[in-house]
Enzyme design. Structure first.
Site, PDB file in Angstrom:
ATOM      1  N   LYS A   1       0.815  -1.212   0.000  1.00  0.00           N
ATOM      2  CA  LYS A   1       0.000   0.000   0.000  1.00  0.00           C
ATOM      3  C   LYS A   1       0.854   1.270   0.000  1.00  0.00           C
ATOM      4  CE  LYS A   1      -4.366  -1.782   1.680  1.00  0.00           C
ATOM      5  NZ  LYS A   1      -5.409  -1.794   2.724  1.00  0.00           N
TER       6      LYS A   1
ATOM      7  N   ARG B   1      -3.632 -10.276   4.841  1.00  0.00           N
ATOM      8  CA  ARG B   1      -4.174 -10.255   3.480  1.00  0.00           C
ATOM      9  C   ARG B   1      -3.095  -9.671   2.569  1.00  0.00           C
ATOM     10  NH1 ARG B   1      -6.788  -6.672   0.045  1.00  0.00           N
ATOM     11  NH2 ARG B   1      -8.418  -7.587  -1.300  1.00  0.00           N
TER      12      ARG B   1
END
Length: 272
Positions: free
Chosen positions: A221, A255
């Site tokens: 991210k 995840r």
């Protein structure tokens, strides 16, 4: 802590990996990469062989400013992929990344095992009722607004306190409807600034007071690559560092795009 996935009890007192399979053309890291049956099945096989417990399939991109697509288009994207995976790998525990109750229902009825909802029911008033009827595990993520508006909704009185209160209300609502298997996701990158993401990770252990499994999605991210001044393609090492921190603070599920490296994190942290 256990969850029941299609009659199989998964013990989340030991950390597990959820592998990401985006079948959207515009995901921030792997958009458009898995657009053929061969590519999809090869990636699923790779993630399963590397140790993923769950495969999280998403057909609606939730990156900031992502294009909004119709419910029909989301279903048309995701149902054939679900069928393809389960035909080849019938024991796969597939998580469906959707905020739409009808998509969730269709996917569970076609063999998916759990639902991963970025909005915790806020974007579809029928989601909680649907999950209760389906009796499947449900991941509730914290987000404000929508993927199209969330980047402007980063004001909090007290970030961690506000998110914990949000979850306490959501958990109470879910329990009142009879939803048993709940997982919380603090929502890194969703309606949070870069600094707020790190503040939240630094206090992640406080979420253990909810007494529910914690899912953490940090993989590649912008909070990583903007800090390191590179890009998502070069953010694997940073992802590994932050996943290690998350595990030390109580994360039950990682995840990730890169399953092998996440499994190595779990194995090494467990050794401590």
């Amino acid at each position: 802590m256990t969850i029941n996935c299609k009659g199989k009890l998964i013990d989340l007192s030991t950390s597990h990996v959820m592998g990401i399979l985006n079948v959207t053309p515009d995901s921030f890291y792997d958009g458009g990469q898995f657009n053929t049956e061969k590519n999809i099945l090869n990636q699923v096989e790779k993630m399963l062989e590397e140790g993923a417990t769950f495969i999280d399939v998403g057909a609606y991109s939730s990156r900031p400013n992502a294009e909004h697509i119709s419910e029909e288009e989301e279903q048309n994207r995701i149902l054939p992929i679900l069928s393809l995976i389960l035909k080849e790998y019938p024991e796969t525990l597939i998580s469906i990344d959707t905020f739409r109750s009808n998509v969730a229902k269709q996917c569970i009825e076609n063999g998916a095992a759990l639902i991963n909802d970025i909005s915790a029911g806020n974007l579809d008033k029928n989601m909680f009722k649907t999950i209760a009827e389906l009796k499947v595990p449900y991941v509730m993520m914290h987000m404000k607004g929508t993927p199209q508006t969330m980047k402007d909704l980063t004001d909090y009185d007290n970030l961690t306190h506000d998110i914990l209160f949000y979850f306490s209300e959501k958990i109470a609502e879910a329990r009142s409807l009879g939803i048993i298997d709940l997982i919380v996701d603090p929502g890194f990158g969703f309606a949070k600034t870069l600094e707020q993401n790190y503040e939240l990770l630094g206090k992640l252990e406080l979420f253990n007071m909810l007494e529910l499994p914690i899912l953490v999605g940090l993989s590649r991210k912008s909070m990583i690559y903007k800090t390191l001044e590179n890009d998502a393609q070069l953010a694997l090492n940073g992802t590994t560092v932050l996943n290690t921190v998350a595990l030390q603070k109580g994360a039950s599920i990682l995840r990730v795009h890169d399953v092998k490296e996440a499994m190595e994190c779990i194995k090494l942290v467990k050794k401590l």
